[in-house]
Structure formats: structure tokens, C-alpha cells
Design a protein around this motif. Structure first.
Motif, short mmCIF file in Angstrom:
data_model
loop_
_atom_site.label_atom_id
_atom_site.label_comp_id
_atom_site.label_asym_id
_atom_site.label_seq_id
_atom_site.Cartn_x
_atom_site.Cartn_y
_atom_site.Cartn_z
N GLY A 250 0.59 -1.18 -0.04
CA GLY A 250 0.01 0.04 0.14
C GLY A 250 0.67 1.18 0.10
O GLY A 250 0.67 2.30 -0.78
N THR A 251 1.86 1.33 0.93
CA THR A 251 2.60 2.68 1.10
C THR A 251 3.33 2.83 -0.19
O THR A 251 3.29 3.97 -0.72
CB THR A 251 3.59 2.35 2.25
OG1 THR A 251 2.67 2.29 3.28
CG2 THR A 251 4.19 3.69 2.61
N MET A 252 3.98 1.91 -0.90
CA MET A 252 4.84 1.65 -2.10
C MET A 252 3.67 2.36 -3.53
O MET A 252 4.27 3.38 -3.99
CB MET A 252 5.31 0.53 -2.47
CG MET A 252 6.00 0.27 -3.64
SD MET A 252 5.18 0.24 -5.29
CE MET A 252 4.62 -1.64 -5.08
N ILE A 253 2.74 1.77 -3.37
CA ILE A 253 1.49 2.04 -4.37
C ILE A 253 1.35 3.53 -4.04
O ILE A 253 1.11 4.48 -5.27
CB ILE A 253 0.32 1.22 -4.39
CG1 ILE A 253 0.92 -0.30 -4.71
CG2 ILE A 253 -0.75 1.73 -5.51
CD1 ILE A 253 -0.17 -1.27 -4.50
N GLN A 254 0.90 4.03 -2.86
CA GLN A 254 0.37 5.45 -2.69
C GLN A 254 1.65 6.60 -3.05
O GLN A 254 1.27 7.28 -3.74
CB GLN A 254 0.08 5.69 -1.08
CG GLN A 254 0.02 6.74 -0.70
CD GLN A 254 -1.36 7.24 -0.86
OE1 GLN A 254 -2.46 6.30 -0.70
NE2 GLN A 254 -1.68 8.59 -1.07
N ASN A 255 2.86 6.01 -2.86
CA ASN A 255 3.99 7.03 -2.99
C ASN A 255 4.21 7.14 -4.75
O ASN A 255 4.44 8.20 -5.23
CB ASN A 255 5.32 6.55 -2.53
CG ASN A 255 5.32 6.63 -1.09
OD1 ASN A 255 4.32 7.45 -0.63
ND2 ASN A 255 6.15 5.79 -0.38
N MET A 256 3.88 5.89 -5.35
CA MET A 256 4.04 6.01 -6.73
C MET A 256 2.96 6.79 -7.40
O MET A 256 3.16 7.66 -8.29
CB MET A 256 4.04 4.66 -7.40
CG MET A 256 5.05 3.59 -6.91
SD MET A 256 6.86 4.29 -7.53
CE MET A 256 7.17 3.43 -8.89
N ILE A 257 1.72 6.56 -6.82
CA ILE A 257 0.50 7.27 -7.51
C ILE A 257 0.74 8.90 -7.16
O ILE A 257 0.54 9.63 -8.07
CB ILE A 257 -0.97 6.85 -6.96
CG1 ILE A 257 -1.07 5.43 -7.70
CG2 ILE A 257 -1.91 7.77 -7.38
CD1 ILE A 257 -2.34 4.74 -7.28
N SER A 258 1.13 9.16 -6.05
CA SER A 258 1.33 10.60 -5.59
C SER A 258 2.46 11.38 -6.48
O SER A 258 2.31 12.44 -6.90
CB SER A 258 1.83 10.89 -4.32
OG SER A 258 0.87 10.21 -3.55
N GLU A 259 3.30 10.39 -7.09
CA GLU A 259 4.34 11.21 -7.77
C GLU A 259 3.93 11.00 -9.45
O GLU A 259 4.92 11.23 -10.29
CB GLU A 259 5.65 10.53 -7.53
CG GLU A 259 6.14 10.80 -6.35
CD GLU A 259 6.51 12.50 -6.35
OE1 GLU A 259 7.13 13.03 -7.28
OE2 GLU A 259 6.24 13.45 -5.40
N GLY A 260 2.78 10.24 -9.81
CA GLY A 260 2.39 9.95 -11.13
C GLY A 260 3.38 8.96 -11.77
O GLY A 260 3.39 8.73 -12.91
N LYS A 261 3.98 8.15 -10.91
CA LYS A 261 4.95 7.24 -11.43
C LYS A 261 4.10 5.74 -11.72
O LYS A 261 3.13 5.62 -11.08
CB LYS A 261 6.30 6.70 -10.40
CG LYS A 261 7.10 8.02 -10.33
CD LYS A 261 8.33 7.95 -9.48
CE LYS A 261 9.38 8.98 -9.50
NZ LYS A 261 9.89 8.84 -8.15
N ILE A 262 4.95 4.97 -12.41
CA ILE A 262 4.40 3.59 -12.85
C ILE A 262 4.86 2.52 -11.79
O ILE A 262 6.04 2.22 -11.33
CB ILE A 262 4.63 3.01 -14.29
CG1 ILE A 262 4.22 4.33 -15.27
CG2 ILE A 262 4.03 1.98 -14.62
CD1 ILE A 262 3.00 4.63 -15.28
N VAL A 263 3.84 1.63 -11.12
CA VAL A 263 4.05 0.80 -10.26
C VAL A 263 4.70 -0.62 -10.78
O VAL A 263 4.50 -0.65 -12.22
CB VAL A 263 2.68 0.42 -9.89
CG1 VAL A 263 2.75 -0.91 -8.77
CG2 VAL A 263 2.08 1.42 -8.65
N PRO A 264 5.46 -1.24 -10.36
CA PRO A 264 6.09 -2.42 -10.98
C PRO A 264 5.12 -3.30 -11.54
O PRO A 264 3.98 -3.66 -10.73
CB PRO A 264 6.92 -3.08 -10.07
CG PRO A 264 7.20 -2.11 -8.70
CD PRO A 264 6.15 -0.95 -8.91
N PRO A 265 5.28 -3.89 -12.60
CA PRO A 265 4.36 -4.73 -13.42
C PRO A 265 3.62 -6.00 -12.75
O PRO A 265 2.45 -6.25 -12.79
CB PRO A 265 5.04 -5.16 -14.63
CG PRO A 265 6.40 -4.96 -14.70
CD PRO A 265 6.85 -3.66 -13.48
#
Ligand SMILES: Nc1ncnc2c1ncn2[C@@H]1O[C@H](COP(=O)(O)OP(=O)(O)OP(=O)(O)O)[C@@H](O)[C@H]1O
Ligand SMILES: Nc1ccn([C@@H]2O[C@H](COP(=O)(O)O)[C@@H](O)[C@H]2O)c(=O)n1
Ligand SMILES: [Mg+2]
Length: 210
Positions: A68-83
Motif C-alpha cells: 500500500g505505501t509503495m503504491i501510494q507513493n508512486m501514484i502521488s508522484e505519477g510514477k508507474i508501479v512495478p508490473p
């Protein structure tokens, strides 16, 4: 023709999708181009199940998952989550459905997403629906969306546009080179966009009879 060999997740397991092999349409386009809006219309008229990769990732955050925390950080930065993370969520949703045809909205978002999905599942999309819209119009829509999304602020919107141009457009170009892209002018009002979408989903025989 290139043979697709089923690969494994990093824990050695295989994707159940390499057995189920559902019919898949990828729905791509810039942030705010109207993917979710049009998918809701397609579901109503053409019997697909809509899976938004972004919605699945947001649900994963809310479920309290270890990612959850990793995904939240990626979305807040507009980055793509690992596939693997996103593909496992898509796999779970598809395997939990009795339907055999899916609109996968917002995936694959980059070359890594595309290649991992292809090698893990062996699934090639029926076609790719591409909503083409100007940044000016997308920005206007995102700033007016009002759904409380952490990424609908001007700083993150700029980052999402950059990621779209640098990482997602190459995926659309890849599918275009395979003759798979159906491009829609998404800058028009919702109903007009849907008329163009309908023409893509209506079988040729039905068009002739209409
Ligand atoms: N053709 C349109 N004309 C005007 N507004 C639209 C149109 N299509 C969608 N919208 C509005 O624009 C906003 C973004 O639409 P939507 O959520 O469908 O986009 P999206 O492509 O799924 O975006 P994201 O990639 O951020 O999830 C929503 O508020 C929606 O109501
Ligand atoms: N394949 C994907 C899809 C989405 N994300 C992340 O979610 C954000 C929101 O996606 P929307 O489609 O709902 O706009 C996106 O900006 C990414 O951070 C992802 O990582 N991988
Ligand atoms: Mg969306």
C-alpha cells in the motif's frame, strides 16, 4: 510469427491467465482523456467487464496491503508501479469474474508493463482503444474532476503528462505498428466520443444492417 512463451512471476508461480486466456481490449489515452467515462458506456452496451488498473491500485492501498505505501507513493508522484503488482491485481479480478471479455483501462502503461503481461499471460489484446485528447483539454477535465484523487493537482498532472508522453505513447506506437490501434478523437463531448466508440465495437454485419 513470434511464439509467446509463458514466463513465471518472480516467486516462480505461473499466471492463471495463461490458462483462462480471456478476450482483452486495452483502453489507453492520456490522464483525463475519458477512459473511465467511456468504459462505463461500453460495459452497458457491449457486455464487457471494466477493469481500471488505477482503481485496482487505489483499492489495494485502501485494503491495507503490504504494498500500500509503495503504491501510494508512486501514484502521488505519477510514477508507474512495478508490473508484477499490477498484473497480479488484474489477474485476481479476471479470475474472480465469470465474464470472458474485459476492458483493461490504463494498462499497459509502459514497455515494462506490456512485455511482462505478454510473457506472463501469453494474451495479445483484440485491439487497443486509444483516446486521443489535447493536454489543455485533459488538464481542464482533471482539475474539474473533484473525486478527491491525490494525483489530480497541477504538479502531479504535469508529471503524469510527462510519463504519458515518454512511457505510454511508445506502447501505443508499438501496437499501432502491429495494426491493433483504434484511435478515437476524445476531445469532443462525451456522447460524440461514444458514437465513435460504438462504431469500433459494433460488428461489421450489424453496421451493414443498420
Ligand atoms: N468527452 C468529455 N468531455 C468533457 N468531460 C469529460 C469527457 N469525458 C470525460 N470527462 C470528464 O473528465 C474527467 C476525467 O474523465 P475520466 O475519469 O473518464 O478520465 P480517465 O481517462 O479515466 O482519467 P485518468 O487517467 O486520470 O483515470 C471526469 O470528470 C469526466 O466526467
Ligand atoms: N498500469 C498502471 C496504471 C496506473 N498506475 C498508477 O496509478 C495512477 C492512476 O492511474 P489512472 O489510470 O487511474 O489515472 C497512475 O498515474 C500511476 O501512478 C500504474 O502505476 N500502473
Ligand atoms: Mg480513469
Amino acid at each position: 510469427m513470434r511464439t509467446i512463451v509463458d514466463a513465471s512471476y518472480t516467486d516462480g508461480s505461473k499466471s492463471a491467465l495463461s490458462v483462462k486466456k480471456p478476450k482483452v481490449v486495452f483502453v489507453l489515452g492520456g490522464p483525463g482523456s475519458g477512459k473511465g467515462t467511456q468504459c462505463a458506456n461500453i460495459v452497458e452496451h457491449f457486455g464487457y467487464t471494466h477493469l481500471s488498473a488505477g482503481d485496482l491500485l487505489r483499492a489495494e492501498i485502501n485494503s491495507g496491503s503490504e504494498n500500500g505505501t509503495m503504491i501510494q507513493n508512486m501514484i502521488s508522484e505519477g510514477k508507474i508501479v512495478p508490473p508484477e503488482v499490477t498484473i497480479k491485481l488484474l489477474e485476481k479480478a479476471i479470475m474472480g469474474s465469470e465474464n470472458d471479455k474485459f476492458l483493461i483501462d490504463g494498462f499497459p502503461r509502459n514497455e515494462e508493463n506490456r512485455a511482462a503481461f505478454e510473457s506472463l499471460t501469453g494474451i495479445v489484446p483484440e485491439f487497443v482503444l486509444f483516446f486521443d485528447c489535447s493536454e489543455e483539454e485533459m488538464k481542464r477535465r482533471l482539475l474539474g474532476r473533484n473525486q478527491g484523487r491525490v494525483d489530480d493537482n497541477i504538479d502531479t498532472i504535469r508529471k503524469r503528462f510527462k510519463v504519458f508522453v515518454e512511457s505510454s505513447l511508445p506502447v501505443i506506437n508499438y501496437y499501432n505498428s502491429k495494426g491493433k490501434v483504434k484511435k478515437i478523437d476524445a476531445g469532443k463531448p462525451v456522447a460524440e466520443v461514444f458514437e465513435a466508440v460504438k462504431a469500433v465495437f459494433t460488428p461489421v454485419n450489424d453496421k451493414a444492417a443498420a
